[in-house]
Design a protein around this motif. Structure first.
Motif, PDB file in Angstrom:
ATOM      1  N   HIS A  94       0.848  -1.196   0.000  1.00 38.92           N
ATOM      2  CA  HIS A  94       0.000   0.000   0.000  1.00 38.92           C
ATOM      3  C   HIS A  94       0.879   1.240   0.000  1.00 38.92           C
ATOM      4  N   ARG A  95       0.876   1.945  -1.129  1.00 37.51           N
ATOM      5  CA  ARG A  95       1.657   3.165  -1.257  1.00 37.51           C
ATOM      6  C   ARG A  95       3.109   2.935  -0.830  1.00 37.51           C
ATOM      7  N   THR A  96       3.588   3.677   0.179  1.00 36.32           N
ATOM      8  CA  THR A  96       4.992   3.521   0.572  1.00 36.32           C
ATOM      9  C   THR A  96       5.210   2.370   1.557  1.00 36.32           C
ATOM     10  N   PHE A  97       4.130   1.714   1.976  1.00 32.73           N
ATOM     11  CA  PHE A  97       4.260   0.529   2.832  1.00 32.73           C
ATOM     12  C   PHE A  97       4.436  -0.672   1.908  1.00 32.73           C
ATOM     13  N   ASN A  98       5.667  -1.196   1.841  1.00 27.56           N
ATOM     14  CA  ASN A  98       5.960  -2.250   0.873  1.00 27.56           C
ATOM     15  C   ASN A  98       6.239  -3.590   1.558  1.00 27.56           C
ATOM     16  N   GLY A  99       6.694  -4.545   0.774  1.00 26.18           N
ATOM     17  CA  GLY A  99       6.949  -5.877   1.290  1.00 26.18           C
ATOM     18  C   GLY A  99       8.005  -5.906   2.385  1.00 26.18           C
ATOM     19  N   GLN A 100       9.039  -5.078   2.252  1.00 28.29           N
ATOM     20  CA  GLN A 100      10.066  -5.012   3.292  1.00 28.29           C
ATOM     21  C   GLN A 100       9.478  -4.547   4.617  1.00 28.29           C
ATOM     22  N   ASP A 101       8.572  -3.586   4.544  1.00 26.29           N
ATOM     23  CA  ASP A 101       7.913  -3.094   5.759  1.00 26.29           C
ATOM     24  C   ASP A 101       7.049  -4.184   6.383  1.00 26.29           C
ATOM     25  N   PHE A 102       6.329  -4.897   5.536  1.00 17.63           N
ATOM     26  CA  PHE A 102       5.452  -5.963   6.021  1.00 17.63           C
ATOM     27  C   PHE A 102       6.270  -7.052   6.728  1.00 17.63           C
ATOM     28  N   VAL A 103       7.371  -7.442   6.122  1.00 17.07           N
ATOM     29  CA  VAL A 103       8.257  -8.442   6.733  1.00 17.07           C
ATOM     30  C   VAL A 103       8.764  -7.947   8.084  1.00 17.07           C
ATOM     31  N   TYR A 104       9.172  -6.691   8.134  1.00 16.03           N
ATOM     32  CA  TYR A 104       9.675  -6.110   9.385  1.00 16.03           C
ATOM     33  C   TYR A 104       8.609  -6.180  10.480  1.00 16.03           C
ATOM     34  N   PHE A 105       7.382  -5.796  10.130  1.00 16.04           N
ATOM     35  CA  PHE A 105       6.294  -5.801  11.115  1.00 16.04           C
ATOM     36  C   PHE A 105       5.982  -7.216  11.589  1.00 16.04           C
ATOM     37  N   ILE A 106       5.983  -8.172  10.671  1.00 16.98           N
ATOM     38  CA  ILE A 106       5.712  -9.566  11.059  1.00 16.98           C
ATOM     39  C   ILE A 106       6.778 -10.056  12.042  1.00 16.98           C
ATOM     40  N   ARG A 107       8.024  -9.730  11.778  1.00 14.10           N
ATOM     41  CA  ARG A 107       9.107 -10.160  12.670  1.00 14.10           C
ATOM     42  C   ARG A 107       8.993  -9.503  14.053  1.00 14.10           C
ATOM     43  N   GLN A 108       8.588  -8.239  14.067  1.00 14.89           N
ATOM     44  CA  GLN A 108       8.408  -7.573  15.360  1.00 14.89           C
ATOM     45  C   GLN A 108       7.233  -8.177  16.124  1.00 14.89           C
ATOM     46  N   PHE A 109       6.148  -8.440  15.412  1.00 10.55           N
ATOM     47  CA  PHE A 109       4.998  -9.095  16.044  1.00 10.55           C
ATOM     48  C   PHE A 109       5.397 -10.449  16.629  1.00 10.55           C
ATOM     49  N   ASN A 110       6.178 -11.196  15.886  1.00 12.49           N
ATOM     50  CA  ASN A 110       6.610 -12.513  16.346  1.00 12.49           C
ATOM     51  C   ASN A 110       7.361 -12.396  17.668  1.00 12.49           C
ATOM     52  N   ARG A 111       8.266 -11.458  17.733  1.00 13.52           N
ATOM     53  CA  ARG A 111       9.036 -11.241  18.966  1.00 13.52           C
ATOM     54  C   ARG A 111       8.127 -10.775  20.105  1.00 13.52           C
ATOM     55  N   ILE A 112       7.257  -9.832  19.814  1.00 13.52           N
ATOM     56  CA  ILE A 112       6.396  -9.256  20.856  1.00 13.52           C
ATOM     57  C   ILE A 112       5.435 -10.288  21.420  1.00 13.52           C
ATOM     58  N   TYR A 113       4.816 -11.088  20.542  1.00 20.33           N
ATOM     59  CA  TYR A 113       3.818 -12.056  21.014  1.00 20.33           C
ATOM     60  C   TYR A 113       4.446 -13.270  21.697  1.00 20.33           C
ATOM     61  N   LYS A 114       5.720 -13.469  21.526  1.00 20.57           N
ATOM     62  CA  LYS A 114       6.406 -14.513  22.303  1.00 20.57           C
ATOM     63  C   LYS A 114       6.655 -14.050  23.735  1.00 20.57           C
ATOM     64  N   GLU A 115       6.580 -12.730  23.939  1.00 17.10           N
ATOM     65  CA  GLU A 115       6.834 -12.164  25.260  1.00 17.10           C
ATOM     66  C   GLU A 115       5.578 -11.628  25.930  1.00 17.10           C
ATOM     67  N   ASN A 116       4.522 -11.395  25.143  1.00 12.76           N
ATOM     68  CA  ASN A 116       3.303 -10.768  25.657  1.00 12.76           C
ATOM     69  C   ASN A 116       2.067 -11.453  25.097  1.00 12.76           C
ATOM     70  N   ASP A 117       1.018 -11.485  25.894  1.00 12.01           N
ATOM     71  CA  ASP A 117      -0.244 -12.064  25.450  1.00 12.01           C
ATOM     72  C   ASP A 117      -1.003 -11.121  24.534  1.00 12.01           C
ATOM     73  N   SER A 118      -0.800  -9.823  24.724  1.00 12.05           N
ATOM     74  CA  SER A 118      -1.569  -8.820  23.990  1.00 12.05           C
ATOM     75  C   SER A 118      -0.723  -7.583  23.750  1.00 12.05           C
ATOM     76  N   LEU A 119      -1.037  -6.846  22.672  1.00 10.14           N
ATOM     77  CA  LEU A 119      -0.367  -5.573  22.424  1.00 10.14           C
ATOM     78  C   LEU A 119      -0.709  -4.557  23.505  1.00 10.14           C
ATOM     79  N   GLU A 120      -1.792  -4.789  24.229  1.00 11.40           N
ATOM     80  CA  GLU A 120      -2.156  -3.892  25.319  1.00 11.40           C
ATOM     81  C   GLU A 120      -1.016  -3.760  26.322  1.00 11.40           C
ATOM     82  N   ASP A 121      -0.247  -4.840  26.499  1.00  8.63           N
ATOM     83  CA  ASP A 121       0.856  -4.828  27.455  1.00  8.63           C
ATOM     84  C   ASP A 121       1.898  -3.765  27.111  1.00  8.63           C
ATOM     85  N   LEU A 122       1.974  -3.390  25.833  1.00 11.12           N
ATOM     86  CA  LEU A 122       2.967  -2.419  25.382  1.00 11.12           C
ATOM     87  C   LEU A 122       2.453  -0.983  25.420  1.00 11.12           C
ATOM     88  N   PHE A 123       1.165  -0.817  25.725  1.00 17.48           N
ATOM     89  CA  PHE A 123       0.570   0.517  25.769  1.00 17.48           C
ATOM     90  C   PHE A 123       0.114   0.884  27.181  1.00 17.48           C
TER      91      PHE A 123
END
Length: 255
Positions: A94-123
């Motif tokens: 989508h526009r300037t959000f490309n495949g590299q960005d998507f991969v980056y976000f997936i990898r961050q999600f993977n790390r975060i969800y291995k440490e937290n049950d919910s994104l709420e924990d980070l907010f």
């Protein structure tokens, strides 16, 4: 309009547009396709992150993201393969959000969800705070890796005076609790009184026409100016007025 007239008008418009019919033409329809908390969070976050431009285009791009993840966001985040990531990197999303960005976000999600049950924990928000100014920055520090990456630009920083519109919108989706069926209200440990209005060109212009803000920039200082005003109308649920301002912008009722 005086204070009481303006409050009555905005209450009426918030009530009018905070309706399940709203979902059909809005990016919030994407996380509404899921029932599991983590699926809702991931689909909602990614949909919010790419929410700039035409809403139909945003929805189409978000559906492309879901297709890539096999319409199982949480499972994909936890169990994707290296081959999956390689296949995504060169994709247009989508526009300037490309495949590299998507991969980056997936990898961050993977790390975060291995440490937290919910994104709420980070907010998590401290009681003495008045909005998500510091909480968003704490989230950025957890979610983004220390070294610079092109994907960092997709999560704006209030500390740099950004309105952080897309993150504020995501927070509204996750936190606001009512019985209208639009917002999810699945973050049960976070009070909706801290929410702000997602500020963009349209909500900013409508707010100026109504005399809610005086600043001409759509930045974090203006978010806080709008905060101070709308919380006089409803300090327990200020973000409900996003429906009023957005609806007035879409219908061009005030033109």
């Amino acid at each position: 309009m005086n204070f009481e007239e303006l409050k009555s008008f905005l209450d009426e418009k918030a009530d009018q547009y905070n309706h399940s019919d709203f979902i059909e033409n809005d990016p919030i329809q994407i996380p509404h396709r899921f029932s599991a908390k983590q699926d809702i969070e991931i689909a909602g976050f990614l949909s919010a992150v790419i929410s700039w431009g035409n809403r139909k285009s945003i929805i189409k791009s978000a559906e492309k993201i879901l297709d890539i993840m096999g319409n199982a966001p949480y499972d994909f985040v936890l169990n994707h393969s290296g081959k999956d990531m390689t296949a995504i990197e060169d994709k247009s999303i989508h526009r300037t959000f490309n495949g590299q960005d998507f991969v980056y976000f997936i990898r961050q999600f993977n790390r975060i969800y291995k440490e937290n049950d919910s994104l709420e924990d980070l907010f998590r928000i401290d009681e003495q705070e008045i909005n998500f100014y510091h909480a968003i920055e704490r989230f950025r520090n957890h979610f983004l890796e220390p070294e610079k990456h092109r994907s960092h630009k997709h999560i704006s920083s209030p500390y740099k005076n950004s309105s952080a519109k897309r993150i504020i919108m995501f927070l509204r989706w996750m936190i606001r609790k009512d019985k209208r069926g639009v917002d999810f209200g699945i973050w049960e440990n976070t009070d909706q009184k801290y929410l702000s209005i997602p500020l963009d060109v349209h909500t900013g212009n409508i707010s100026r026409k109504l005399g809610l803000i005086t600043r001409t920039q759509n930045d974090w200082k203006t978010v806080e100016e709008l905060d101070r005003m709308i919380r006089q109308f409803d300090e327990k649920d200020p973000a409900k007025y996003d429906f009023a301002l957005f609806g007035l912008g879409v219908t061009k009722e005030l033109q």
